[in-house]
Design an enzyme around this catalytic site. Sequence first.
Site, mmCIF file in Angstrom:
data_model
loop_
_atom_site.group_PDB
_atom_site.id
_atom_site.type_symbol
_atom_site.label_atom_id
_atom_site.label_comp_id
_atom_site.label_asym_id
_atom_site.label_seq_id
_atom_site.Cartn_x
_atom_site.Cartn_y
_atom_site.Cartn_z
ATOM 1 N N GLU A 1 0.889 -1.167 0.000
ATOM 2 C CA GLU A 1 0.000 0.000 0.000
ATOM 3 C C GLU A 1 0.922 1.210 0.000
ATOM 4 O O GLU A 1 1.725 1.375 0.902
ATOM 5 C CB GLU A 1 -0.889 -0.065 1.235
ATOM 6 C CG GLU A 1 -2.042 0.905 1.204
ATOM 7 C CD GLU A 1 -1.888 1.966 2.250
ATOM 8 O OE1 GLU A 1 -2.130 1.701 3.419
ATOM 9 O OE2 GLU A 1 -1.499 3.096 1.869
ATOM 10 N N CYS B 1 -2.146 8.278 4.658
ATOM 11 C CA CYS B 1 -2.201 7.852 3.256
ATOM 12 C C CYS B 1 -3.468 8.364 2.594
ATOM 13 O O CYS B 1 -3.528 8.463 1.374
ATOM 14 C CB CYS B 1 -2.083 6.344 3.149
ATOM 15 S SG CYS B 1 -3.001 5.477 4.407
HETATM 16 P P1 NAP Z 1 9.806 3.675 3.208
HETATM 17 O O1 NAP Z 1 11.030 4.438 2.914
HETATM 18 O O2 NAP Z 1 9.079 3.080 2.068
HETATM 19 O O3 NAP Z 1 10.227 2.525 4.258
HETATM 20 C C1 NAP Z 1 9.268 1.636 4.820
HETATM 21 C C2 NAP Z 1 9.943 0.298 5.130
HETATM 22 O O4 NAP Z 1 10.292 -0.321 3.901
HETATM 23 C C3 NAP Z 1 11.213 0.422 5.946
HETATM 24 O O5 NAP Z 1 11.270 -0.670 6.834
HETATM 25 C C4 NAP Z 1 12.319 0.294 4.912
HETATM 26 O O6 NAP Z 1 13.441 -0.392 5.405
HETATM 27 C C5 NAP Z 1 11.672 -0.604 3.869
HETATM 28 N N1 NAP Z 1 12.179 -0.308 2.523
HETATM 29 C C6 NAP Z 1 11.992 0.830 1.807
HETATM 30 N N2 NAP Z 1 12.579 0.726 0.601
HETATM 31 C C7 NAP Z 1 13.132 -0.503 0.562
HETATM 32 C C8 NAP Z 1 13.882 -1.202 -0.419
HETATM 33 N N3 NAP Z 1 14.182 -0.647 -1.595
HETATM 34 N N4 NAP Z 1 14.313 -2.443 -0.122
HETATM 35 C C9 NAP Z 1 14.021 -3.021 1.078
HETATM 36 N N5 NAP Z 1 13.332 -2.405 2.045
HETATM 37 C C10 NAP Z 1 12.887 -1.162 1.789
HETATM 38 O O7 NAP Z 1 8.758 4.529 3.976
HETATM 39 P P2 NAP Z 1 8.905 5.497 5.244
HETATM 40 O O8 NAP Z 1 10.247 5.461 5.826
HETATM 41 O O9 NAP Z 1 7.823 5.085 6.111
HETATM 42 O O10 NAP Z 1 8.570 6.918 4.673
HETATM 43 C C11 NAP Z 1 9.193 7.478 3.534
HETATM 44 C C12 NAP Z 1 8.168 8.114 2.632
HETATM 45 O O11 NAP Z 1 7.184 7.139 2.273
HETATM 46 C C13 NAP Z 1 7.360 9.235 3.262
HETATM 47 O O12 NAP Z 1 7.994 10.468 3.205
HETATM 48 C C14 NAP Z 1 6.090 9.200 2.439
HETATM 49 O O13 NAP Z 1 6.255 9.937 1.274
HETATM 50 C C15 NAP Z 1 5.911 7.755 2.088
HETATM 51 N N6 NAP Z 1 4.902 7.081 2.934
HETATM 52 C C16 NAP Z 1 3.679 6.928 2.415
HETATM 53 C C17 NAP Z 1 2.703 6.320 3.181
HETATM 54 C C18 NAP Z 1 1.346 6.118 2.631
HETATM 55 O O14 NAP Z 1 0.549 5.532 3.333
HETATM 56 N N7 NAP Z 1 1.059 6.550 1.433
HETATM 57 C C19 NAP Z 1 2.968 5.856 4.468
HETATM 58 C C20 NAP Z 1 4.250 6.026 4.980
HETATM 59 C C21 NAP Z 1 5.213 6.631 4.175
HETATM 60 P P3 NAP Z 1 14.805 0.290 5.902
HETATM 61 O O15 NAP Z 1 14.455 1.115 7.092
HETATM 62 O O16 NAP Z 1 15.649 -0.887 6.216
HETATM 63 O O17 NAP Z 1 15.341 1.088 4.788
#
Ligand code: NAP
Length: 508
Positions: free
Chosen positions: A264, A301
């Site tokens: 999601e 979200c």
């Molecule tokens: P994220 O960067 O997608 O990370 C979420 C989880 O996924 C973390 O445990 C991260 O692990 C892992 N992950 C991310 N990219 C990966 C990859 N390429 N390979 C393996 N694991 C990966 O999300 P976030 O830290 O929660 O937030 C970053 C941005 O995501 C926000 O600024 C926002 O824009 C968006 N976001 C959107 C929603 C929504 O519901 N639409 C919700 C939350 C966040 P690691 O910590 O090990 O890197």
Amino acid sequence: MITGKNYIGNKLSGNGSKTHKTVNPKLNIENTTAFVEATSEELEEAIALASDAFKIYKNKTGKERATFLNAIADEILALGDDLLKMYCSESGLPEGRATGERGRTMSQLQSFANMIETEDWRLNVIDEAIPERQPMPKSDIRRTSIPLGPVVVFAASNFPLAFSTAGGDTASALAAGCPVIVKSHAMHSGIGELVASAIIKAAGKTGMPNGVFSNITGRGRTVGQALVKHHKIKAVGFTGSISGGRALFDIGNQRTEPIPVFAEMGSINPVVITPNAIVARAEEIATTYAGSITLGSGQFCTKPGLMLTVDSDKTQAFVADLAAKTVAIDAQCMLNPSIKSSFVANGNLVSSQEGVSVVGRVDGDVDTNFAPSQINTVSGKDFLTNPKMHTEVFGPFAMVVKSKDEAELIHVINSLEGQLTGTIIAEESDIKNLDGIIDALQSRVGRIIFNGVPTGVEVTGAMTHGGPYPASSDSRFTSVGLGAIKRWIRPFSYQDWPKELLPDGLKG
Ligand code: NAP
């Protein structure tokens, strides 16, 4: 008492050398505990335990699994103030939100427990034999649903409880009969460890097999990717960024045995406001939407990030009022420094595009990790020609698109990527003329709200929290509500089986 270690099944383990700390975003300081990233041996052990646990756990009755889920809810509550304090120190969110989210997390667990007390969720079908059928006898065929196997859940940053360690993905997978390995979110590893301790305690008290749950910490992709690549993992649940969800989806699909990765991801949640609604109640809509855009510092979200209108003098006045009301709301803390920097970078990207006007932005300094809210506007024509304007800005930021007429507004909807929600703000007199808008929105979103706000997602049987890509990686499923269990099961048919070997629900 927080240890900084992983739960490999019911054992605390921290053999690695790589550590990270969480951040208190309000104070802009690191919290004290060093969390130890799991080693590849620890991952291997957690996965082996989950795989062995599956053989026992899948055969527990619905009532036994329900007792486990209810016990998790009780143990989370028993964590008391320690959990609430940890929640606030790792997320910057206020205590009221911590208490509310804890209640939601417990009620999700209890709702799934309630659902699996009976077998109805398996959607069993019995087609009895017709031995005398000509020219061939018809077999007895009985279909049920069975769990997929060990599931990996990625904890979300924006719901440290309700979409994390014991959140909806974990609750629905455990309800289905799948052991769960959680990849804890690196920015709330302390909350993760506390909740994991509650799950382990509940598993012990209710006689669940060791390995039914593990909690893995780590930061920097390695751990999460290794989990998704492992051949004993059979499905993945993820909430977060489009880039993260897509990377994990691709890994899951490139395996020798591809698996479903239910991600999601991003959504800007278009809100259509009819000209009649603006004439009738512009001020009320502006007040309601200023609240929805800034709720939780815009880190939902389902935050309304895009408002679609038809241009007029009244629309211009509405946009100015919405901006004034939005920036008048106190700036709030964001979840962590990296989310703040993405908010600034994506906000600047969108608002620097040609044709975009910033109508209101909080002036002056805000504290380091706090978000200055911002309302922007652009013409329908400019929005249609520049996909950069469609970027999700996660935080208190919204764009109002002023189309020249309804046809252009519908064209704007058709130009959008998949979304979790769409909203229609309309008057009684509009209802018979909404077909074009409804038709366009329905093809882009998973849920349409009528005269309300998209923030606030009920956990019910009828909820759809998903939508066409990139809102989710598979629009046929929901990640919130009781339907979320369907992600972790597969249909299975028994043909001409002796009755005594059939599961109770299929004996007929
Ligand atoms: P994220 O960067 O997608 O990370 C979420 C989880 O996924 C973390 O445990 C991260 O692990 C892992 N992950 C991310 N990219 C990966 C990859 N390429 N390979 C393996 N694991 C990966 O999300 P976030 O830290 O929660 O937030 C970053 C941005 O995501 C926000 O600024 C926002 O824009 C968006 N976001 C959107 C929603 C929504 O519901 N639409 C919700 C939350 C966040 P690691 O910590 O090990 O890197």
